[in-house]
Design an enzyme around this catalytic site. Structure first.
Site, short mmCIF file in Angstrom:
data_model
loop_
_atom_site.label_atom_id
_atom_site.label_comp_id
_atom_site.label_asym_id
_atom_site.label_seq_id
_atom_site.Cartn_x
_atom_site.Cartn_y
_atom_site.Cartn_z
N ASN A 1 -1.68 2.41 5.68
CA ASN A 1 -0.79 1.35 5.24
C ASN A 1 -0.42 0.55 6.48
O ASN A 1 0.02 1.13 7.47
CB ASN A 1 0.44 2.01 4.59
N GLY A 2 -0.63 -0.76 6.47
CA GLY A 2 -0.34 -1.57 7.66
C GLY A 2 -1.54 -2.42 8.02
O GLY A 2 -2.45 -2.60 7.20
N TRP B 1 -2.91 -2.75 -1.61
CA TRP B 1 -2.63 -4.19 -1.75
C TRP B 1 -3.48 -4.84 -0.67
O TRP B 1 -3.19 -4.71 0.52
CB TRP B 1 -1.14 -4.45 -1.54
N LYS C 1 6.00 -4.98 -3.87
CA LYS C 1 7.45 -4.83 -3.74
C LYS C 1 7.88 -4.89 -2.28
O LYS C 1 8.90 -5.45 -1.94
CB LYS C 1 7.84 -3.49 -4.36
N GLU D 1 7.20 -15.39 -10.45
CA GLU D 1 6.68 -14.09 -10.04
C GLU D 1 6.04 -13.33 -11.18
O GLU D 1 5.01 -12.69 -11.01
CB GLU D 1 7.82 -13.22 -9.48
N LYS E 1 11.98 -15.91 -10.20
CA LYS E 1 11.75 -14.83 -11.17
C LYS E 1 10.67 -15.24 -12.16
O LYS E 1 9.77 -14.48 -12.48
CB LYS E 1 13.02 -14.46 -11.95
N ARG F 1 4.02 -0.62 -4.71
CA ARG F 1 3.72 -1.11 -3.36
C ARG F 1 2.37 -1.81 -3.28
O ARG F 1 2.02 -2.37 -2.25
CB ARG F 1 3.70 0.07 -2.38
N CYS G 1 0.85 -1.19 0.00
CA CYS G 1 0.00 0.00 0.00
C CYS G 1 0.89 1.24 0.00
O CYS G 1 1.94 1.25 0.62
CB CYS G 1 -0.94 0.11 1.19
N GLU H 1 16.54 -18.73 -7.44
CA GLU H 1 16.22 -17.35 -7.81
C GLU H 1 15.68 -17.29 -9.25
O GLU H 1 14.72 -16.55 -9.53
CB GLU H 1 17.47 -16.46 -7.64
N HIS I 1 15.60 -37.58 -7.14
CA HIS I 1 14.81 -38.00 -5.99
C HIS I 1 13.40 -37.40 -6.02
O HIS I 1 12.82 -37.12 -4.98
CB HIS I 1 15.52 -37.60 -4.69
C1 G6P Z 1 8.60 -9.20 -1.69
C2 G6P Z 1 9.15 -8.82 -3.05
C3 G6P Z 1 10.40 -9.61 -3.35
C4 G6P Z 1 11.42 -9.43 -2.23
C5 G6P Z 1 10.83 -9.78 -0.86
C6 G6P Z 1 11.76 -9.35 0.26
O1 G6P Z 1 8.12 -10.50 -1.73
O2 G6P Z 1 8.18 -9.03 -4.05
O3 G6P Z 1 10.96 -9.17 -4.57
O4 G6P Z 1 12.53 -10.23 -2.47
O5 G6P Z 1 9.60 -9.08 -0.68
O6 G6P Z 1 11.86 -7.96 0.24
P1 G6P Z 1 13.03 -7.14 0.87
O7 G6P Z 1 12.68 -5.71 0.57
O8 G6P Z 1 13.01 -7.43 2.34
O9 G6P Z 1 14.29 -7.56 0.24
#
Ligand code: G6P
Length: 612
Positions: free
Chosen positions: A102-103, A76, A607, A492, A489, A27, A2, A485, A508
């Site tokens: 926000n929160g 969000w 994010k 996501e 990606k 956000r 948010c 990772e 396995h």
């Molecule tokens: C969210 C984002 C990810 C990020 C994770 C941790 O899930 O979408 O891209 O890696 O948070 O965020 P941070 O800001 O703590 O690295």
């Protein structure tokens, strides 16, 4: 998670706050809204589900949305589905107050039941609405707007960054924070509040980062910061040292692509000024630890979420290798609740791009409560984690807007390499190896560039797998977390189910999934176990799996096994992840783009995850 923005001044607030929340759309972006107080002190609220452009399109004429004071929100969803009713701003029964939040208000049910029993009528399913009614509740007894907000917030359990306006006091915004970021922007005869500097940087670079339990009362000409207990706070004004070009896409189609291409520079910025070539070591002044303290370390714990957690896993390989100090890597969300064991002489590192992730912050606090020294590795200057940790390192990756983290990841890994060298050189790492690592690190940006130059080829490969519904990523050693990772990606941003596995572990379980439709993306960069990786791939080939390899330049043998090969330059084993992840980022980007998805704002994600 948010985004909130507020404006008070001489100008029309609406375009300013709309533009502001657009900058914060990373956000959260499932619904949005604004509240404006017009010249006659009418409170006007406009809300819409979907992205902010939908809200913009639905607004009436500029005349009808004109006002010098306004607040805005991009959401969000946590409580209540993302529809127009649940979108912020929320208001009370009398439509006197409008509030963006926000929160999470954790005790919202209890408060709501109490307020309903006293006749308050709620319209939404959100936790936030309770705050508007609480403020109204106090306003029945007391005409002091600020005091009503303070009293309401004192009853709240949970986290908040809020901004409130009041029809009866049309010359004020009251904003406060606890656990969710909030800044005050100071312009000439105008003020802004926002959850992030990016929202207001085109207007001012003078900001104050509010601390937890602080409240700011902004009038048209001045402001005052107090605690919730009404004690006046002397806040420090900071100057933001980057400009608006950092948050523009420039020539790129998406922020994510721009950020992938920024990595030669961002990685260099992470190690700039931190190499001590004369002594074949590194310097990380922000750790604020003496040589003696660093030498005493017997164990490291690294705590993070998401991509930052993957960086931590790579860090474990590197640091253990270079320094022989055991490293544990934990998910922040698990760590905070497990009553963690922190042996003596353990240093805890938290890694967070945003510096605001709620789970990581809570884990930091838990480790501190147990008496540990907690150091932060963050990208965001002045973020909560940066402030609350006992020292740390900024990665200096520059603002990252794309929800899927890319350049922050390679910068985090770079810092962990520097840490490995520093701790290693204080132990048994020979100067020759320290020197070789530093020498190679200095040319890594050029090697990253060489991989980026293969973007067209990677896009072609992406076309061949874009319709797959599953993908398997394989890697060994430090390339196993790189495989994780790569899979993350893809998941996501292109919504393709993908898993990362240590290559040899494939037999396995995941091997059962392999058929002619299943792309297997394998990192086969030469190292001590190259032959073993090749055997693992033979097992895939024998089952008609499609193999895409990330291989070292000159490795011709791999071509026989692979449907496609992406060659990357040779480097020292320790630095390998900095290169092998780049083609995986590009591959995920192109698959998502070819599938027509919104790469920078993938569905359901945000994010900065400031809720549990
Ligand atoms: C969210 C984002 C990810 C990020 C994770 C941790 O899930 O979408 O891209 O890696 O948070 O965020 P941070 O800001 O703590 O690295």
């Amino acid at each position: 998670m948010c985004g909130i923005v507020g404006y008070i001044g001489e100008r029309n607030a609406t375009p300013i706050i709309i533009e502001g929340i657009k900058r914060l759309e990373y956000r959260g972006y499932d619904s949005s809204g604004i509240a404006i107080l017009d010249k006659e002190s009418n409170l006007k609220i406009f809300k819409k589900s979907g992205k902010i452009v939908e809200l913009e399109r639905s607004l009436p004429s500029p005349k009808e949305t004109f006002g010098n004071i306004g607040i805005a929100h991009t959401r969000w969803a946590t409580h209540g589905e993302p529809n127009e009713v649940n979108a912020h701003p929320h208001t009370d029964c009398t439509n006197r107050f409008a509030l963006v939040h926000n929160g999470i208000i954790e005790n919202h049910k209890k408060l709501r039941t109490k307020l309903e029993s006293e006749g308050h009528k709620f319209t939404s399913d959100t936790d936030t609405e309770v705050l508007a009614h609480l403020i109204e509740y106090f306003a029945k007894e007391e005409d002091n707007f600020t005091l009503c907000v303070q009293e309401a917030l004192k009853l709240v359990e949970g986290t908040f960054g809020i901004a409130v306006i009041d029809r009866e006091h049309p010359d004020k915004i009251v904003a406060a924070r606890k656990g969710s970021p909030l800044i005050l922007g100071i312009g000439k005869d105008e003020f802004f509040v926002a959850s992030d500097v990016t929202a207001i940087i085109i207007h001012t670079k003078k900001v104050i980062y509010l601390q937890d339990n602080e409240i700011v009362i902004i009038n048209r000409k001045n402001f005052e910061i107090t605690t919730l207990e009404n004690e006046v706070v002397e806040a420090k004004i900071s100057e933001v040292d980057w400009d608006v070009s950092a948050i523009d896409k420039g020539e790129y189609k998406h922020f994510m692509l721009k950020e992938i291409f920024e990595q030669p520079v961002s990685v260099r910025n992470a190690f700039r000024g931190r190499l001590v070539e004369k002594l074949s070591t590194t310097r990380l002044g922000g750790l604020a630890m003496t040589g003696e303290e660093l030498r005493r370390i017997k164990k490291l714990q690294i705590i993070a979420c998401g991509t930052s957690w993957h960086a931590g896993l790579i860090g474990k390989h590197i640091i253990e290798n270079l320094s022989r100090i055991p490293v544990e890597v934990e998910y922040a969300s698990e760590y905070r609740y497990k009553n963690p064991i922190i042996p003596e002489d353990t240093i805890v590192f938290v890694i967070s791009q945003s510096g605001e992730t709620a789970d990581t912050l809570a884990a930091l606090q838990e480790a501190q409560a147990k008496g540990a020294r907690v150091l932060g590795i963050t990208n965001t200057i002045g973020s909560t984690i940066a402030r609350e940790s006992d020292g740390g390192v900024y990665i200096h990756a520059g603002t990252e807007i794309g929800v899927a983290s890319t350049k922050a990841f390679t910068s985090q890994v770079t810092i962990l390499i520097l840490l490995g060298v520093l701790l290693g050189r204080m132990r048994n790492l020979p100067p020759t190896f320290g020197a070789a690592l530093i020498k190679e690190l200095k040319v890594i940006p050029e090697k990253i560039q060489k991989i980026l130059d293969k973007n067209d080829k990677i896009k072609k490969i992406a076309k061949t797998i874009k319709d797959s519904t599953n993908a398997l990523y394989l890697g060994r050693g430090a390339n196993y977390p790189v495989a994780l990772e790569g899979a993350l990606k893809l998941k996501e941003i292109s919504y393709v189910h993908a898993e990362g596995y240590p290559s040899a572990e494939m037999k396995h379980g995941p091997i059962a999934l392999i058929d002619k439709n299943m792309p297997v993306i394998a990192i086969t960069t030469e190292d001590a176990i190259y032959d073993k990786i090749i055997s693992n791939l033979q097992e895939v080939k024998a089952r008609n799996g499609r193999i895409i390899t990330i291989a070292t330049e000159g490795d011709e043998l791999i071509e026989e096994l692979s449907e496609s090969v992406i060659y990357i330059p040779k480097t020292i084993h320790t630095l390998q992840p900095l290169l092998s992840v780049i083609p995986l980022q590009l591959l995920a980007y192109h698959v998502a783009d070819l599938r027509g998805f919104d790469v920078d704002q993938p569905r359901n994600l945000a994010k900065s995850v400031t809720v549990e």
